[in-house]
Motif scaffolding. Structure first.
Motif, PDB file in Angstrom:
ATOM      1  N   ASP A 188     -35.798  27.671 -58.852  1.00  0.00           N
ATOM      2  CA  ASP A 188     -36.095  27.713 -60.232  1.00  0.00           C
ATOM      3  C   ASP A 188     -36.429  25.982 -60.662  1.00  0.00           C
ATOM      4  N   ALA A 189     -35.733  25.383 -60.179  1.00  0.00           N
ATOM      5  CA  ALA A 189     -35.647  23.865 -60.347  1.00  0.00           C
ATOM      6  C   ALA A 189     -36.941  23.179 -59.798  1.00  0.00           C
ATOM      7  N   ALA A 190     -37.330  23.721 -58.410  1.00  0.00           N
ATOM      8  CA  ALA A 190     -38.357  23.083 -57.874  1.00  0.00           C
ATOM      9  C   ALA A 190     -39.748  23.665 -58.796  1.00  0.00           C
ATOM     10  N   HIS A 191     -39.793  24.857 -58.958  1.00  0.00           N
ATOM     11  CA  HIS A 191     -40.848  25.374 -59.778  1.00  0.00           C
ATOM     12  C   HIS A 191     -41.034  24.565 -61.127  1.00  0.00           C
ATOM     13  N   LEU A 192     -39.782  24.335 -61.963  1.00  0.00           N
ATOM     14  CA  LEU A 192     -39.938  23.541 -62.962  1.00  0.00           C
ATOM     15  C   LEU A 192     -40.551  22.128 -62.808  1.00  0.00           C
ATOM     16  N   VAL A 193     -40.037  21.521 -61.618  1.00  0.00           N
ATOM     17  CA  VAL A 193     -40.553  20.204 -61.521  1.00  0.00           C
ATOM     18  C   VAL A 193     -41.963  20.171 -60.953  1.00  0.00           C
ATOM     19  N   PHE A 194     -42.670  21.131 -60.269  1.00  0.00           N
ATOM     20  CA  PHE A 194     -43.672  21.217 -59.705  1.00  0.00           C
ATOM     21  C   PHE A 194     -44.827  21.549 -60.866  1.00  0.00           C
ATOM     22  N   GLU A 195     -44.256  22.507 -61.638  1.00  0.00           N
ATOM     23  CA  GLU A 195     -44.958  23.200 -62.934  1.00  0.00           C
ATOM     24  C   GLU A 195     -45.257  21.913 -63.880  1.00  0.00           C
ATOM     25  N   THR A 196     -44.274  20.967 -64.085  1.00  0.00           N
ATOM     26  CA  THR A 196     -44.380  19.988 -65.011  1.00  0.00           C
ATOM     27  C   THR A 196     -45.241  18.717 -64.382  1.00  0.00           C
ATOM     28  N   PHE A 197     -45.144  18.376 -63.241  1.00  0.00           N
ATOM     29  CA  PHE A 197     -45.876  17.187 -62.496  1.00  0.00           C
ATOM     30  C   PHE A 197     -46.919  17.459 -61.664  1.00  0.00           C
ATOM     31  N   ALA A 198     -47.365  18.421 -61.149  1.00  0.00           N
ATOM     32  CA  ALA A 198     -48.217  18.875 -60.360  1.00  0.00           C
ATOM     33  C   ALA A 198     -49.416  19.281 -60.935  1.00  0.00           C
ATOM     34  N   ARG A 199     -50.641  18.742 -60.515  1.00  0.00           N
ATOM     35  CA  ARG A 199     -51.947  19.183 -61.340  1.00  0.00           C
ATOM     36  C   ARG A 199     -52.920  20.073 -60.084  1.00  0.00           C
ATOM     37  N   PRO A 200     -53.535  20.753 -60.217  1.00  0.00           N
ATOM     38  CA  PRO A 200     -54.619  21.191 -59.160  1.00  0.00           C
ATOM     39  C   PRO A 200     -55.219  19.951 -58.447  1.00  0.00           C
ATOM     40  N   GLY A 201     -55.361  19.814 -57.102  1.00  0.00           N
ATOM     41  CA  GLY A 201     -55.873  18.770 -56.476  1.00  0.00           C
ATOM     42  C   GLY A 201     -54.855  17.963 -56.053  1.00  0.00           C
ATOM     43  N   ASN A 202     -53.700  17.668 -56.881  1.00  0.00           N
ATOM     44  CA  ASN A 202     -52.988  16.557 -56.501  1.00  0.00           C
ATOM     45  C   ASN A 202     -52.527  16.797 -55.237  1.00  0.00           C
ATOM     46  N   ARG A 203     -52.062  15.473 -54.392  1.00  0.00           N
ATOM     47  CA  ARG A 203     -51.846  15.861 -53.126  1.00  0.00           C
ATOM     48  C   ARG A 203     -50.090  15.458 -53.236  1.00  0.00           C
ATOM     49  N   VAL A 204     -49.488  16.075 -52.270  1.00  0.00           N
ATOM     50  CA  VAL A 204     -48.011  16.044 -52.318  1.00  0.00           C
ATOM     51  C   VAL A 204     -47.542  15.997 -50.922  1.00  0.00           C
ATOM     52  N   LEU A 205     -46.817  14.769 -50.752  1.00  0.00           N
ATOM     53  CA  LEU A 205     -46.108  14.429 -49.430  1.00  0.00           C
ATOM     54  C   LEU A 205     -45.022  15.475 -49.202  1.00  0.00           C
ATOM     55  N   ILE A 206     -45.022  16.156 -47.993  1.00  0.00           N
ATOM     56  CA  ILE A 206     -43.870  16.894 -47.535  1.00  0.00           C
ATOM     57  C   ILE A 206     -43.256  16.711 -46.251  1.00  0.00           C
ATOM     58  N   GLU A 207     -42.191  16.957 -45.802  1.00  0.00           N
ATOM     59  CA  GLU A 207     -41.875  16.870 -44.390  1.00  0.00           C
ATOM     60  C   GLU A 207     -42.547  18.244 -43.870  1.00  0.00           C
ATOM     61  N   HIS A 208     -42.665  18.038 -42.379  1.00  0.00           N
ATOM     62  CA  HIS A 208     -43.360  19.098 -41.578  1.00  0.00           C
ATOM     63  C   HIS A 208     -42.563  19.054 -40.173  1.00  0.00           C
TER      64      HIS A 208
END
Length: 490
Positions: A188-208
């Protein structure tokens, strides 16, 4: 027998001509199996490593047979093998197209009640802490004083936010209650953060590899993941790779697990953490730090201060919960950041969640009162579980490679050459052992040669699971449980 072809670089096209595909496949290994199966394995490898994207049309059978120097019947059989395993699908009148294989088994896991005789290794989630019942009992008395009120606490009760803030302060990151929002778990916390700060087309660096839920949330908000390889054998190499990816892709956010990353088990060194924090700050990237496993230190490894602590002014959002230290059934998590970012998240959260359960928050306060004892007990148990699983794996699966993690909840195993994680999962399911395939933890078809094996299940189940893997890791799958999409993997 081997058909020698020169290996080339990755191609990016919707339609692959036969000669191009033959070069991508490279050397076709047969090793006693039918030639068509060797070709199917080669095709599956180039699909799995992302060389061919989902939806790409494969060459006509006659053309590929000519390019490979084999009969058309052989290629027809290879394509049939791919379709049966879910790696391709035929469209009448149009040809054969690359498909996404069915994900690993979820039957009997979080989507359904537990089933007798089924070994659920899909989720790396331990049983409840023995400290939990007493905390529930203590919470009843605490809730009595709150009953005359309306029962809503949009950002969390003052008592719990104060307790969580104190925990951060003790760890070396001074924090006030105003810097905390209580959520219904880490997801739920992750959903909250991404919902607040991520927009369509934004790039997000992740571990792989990374936590599957994070990639799914990014997809739901239209953000674009930028995967950066993480290797538990050399975790600090991630810092330079992340710096390079940030320069090339200009991400606005990063989602990181610096402590015992799920599933790789990688943990950045103290200096590596500092350099990565400074790197993210230099690029102006808001860094989301998943600390769900941060407290699960084994082998006496040092406890590091929270990520971002040594870098003043860093825009860091930390996510935590009790799901791995106490119990996944206790739906209490949190985010911690500076007051301005917390204020923005609080407005988002208020639109969809009036309050996390007051009773569970009261329980969490009592758990934090004895959290050091809870952690000590959990660490001792996990250490024994880890060592037991390692002993079984080495005895019965000596050709599986893995690094013993210094903490966390699972082993990240490299499978023998030519072994597909999808096949291993299906064969295990035929014997009532449920697992999350390695591909579940990456983008595209990455990690088809990997498998996560949690050590969070009861001791007797660890031995039975490894025995099943040893007996089914090669050969055809038998009858057993259906393979359904695993919508939830933790």
């Amino acid at each position: 027998m081997a058909i020698d072809r020169k290996q080339t670089t990755v191609f990016d096209a919707a339609v692959f001509d036969a000669e191009t595909l033959a070069k991508l496949v490279g050397v076709i290994e047969v090793d006693g199996q039918p030639l068509y199966r060797g070709i199917a394995d080669g095709l599956r490898r180039v699909i799995a490593d992302g060389s061919i994207g989902t939806g790409s049309r494969l060459p006509p059978e006659r053309a590929l047979s000519h390019a490979l120097g084999v009969s058309r019947v052989t290629v027809t059989s290879a394509y049939r093998e791919l379709r049966e395993k879910g790696w391709a699908e035929a469209v009448h009148g149009a040809g054969t197209f690359v498909a996404s294989p069915a994900e690993e088994t979820s039957w009997g896991t979080m989507m359904h009640p537990p089933s007798a005789g089924v070994l659920d290794f899909v989720n790396a989630a331990p049983e409840a802490s023995p400290f939990l019942p007493d905390a529930f009992a203590a919470a009843i008395g605490a809730v009595d004083s709150l009953l005359p009120g309306h029962g809503y606490a949009p950002t969390g009760t003052q008592a719990l936010r104060t307790a969580i803030a104190a925990r951060y302060t003790v760890r070396g990151l001074p924090t006030s209650p105003e810097q905390i929002i209580v959520t219904a778990g880490a997801g739920d916390a992750a959903h909250l953060v991404f919902e607040t700060f991520a927009r369509p087309g934004n790039r997000v660096l992740i571990e792989h590899p990374t936590y599957p839920g994070a990639v799914e949330v990014l997809d739901s908000v239209g953000a674009v993941p930028v995967p950066v390889p993480i290797d538990a054998a050399d975790p600090d190499a991630f810092v330079d790779d992340a710096d390079r990816a940030a320069r090339q892709n200009a991400p606005t956010l990063a989602y990181l697990m610096p402590d015992f990353s799920n599933p790789s088990g990688a943990r950045l060194s103290e200096s590596g953490r500092g350099r990565l924090s400074a790197t993210m700050a230099r690029h102006g990237i808001v860094t989301i730090v998943d600390e769900v496993a941060a407290d699960l230190v084994l082998d006496g490894s040092p406890s590091y201060e929270p990520f971002g602590a040594p870098t003043p002014g860093t825009a860091t959002i930390s996510i935590g919960s009790f799901s791995k230290t106490v119990w996944g059934g206790l739906r209490v998590g949190w985010v911690r950041s500076d007051v301005e970012l917390v204020s923005r998240m609080a407005r988002t959260y208020a639109r969809r969640q009036l309050s996390v359960s007051i009773f569970e928050q009261a329980t969490a306060v009592h758990l934090l009162d004895s959290f050091d004892d809870i952690l000590a007990a959990r660490r001792t148990w996990l250490l024994g579980q880890r060592d037991l699983l390692v002993s079984h794996m080495r005895a019965e699966l000596p050709d599986w490679d893995f690094r013993i993690p210094d903490g966390g909840l699972s082993l990240w195993c490299s499978l023998p050459d030519g072994t597909s994680t999808q096949d291993v999962v299906r064969r295990a399911a035929s014997r009532n052992l449920l697992l999350a395939a390695g591909t579940r933890f990456g983008t595209g078809y990455a990690f088809d040669d990997k498998l996560r094996v949690p050590f969070t299940r009861p001791s007797g189940e660890l031995g039975r699971a490894v025995r099943i893997l040893a007996e089914t890791s090669s050969g055809a799958a038998g009858e057993g449980h259906p393979v359904e999409p695993a919508e939830l993997v933790v």
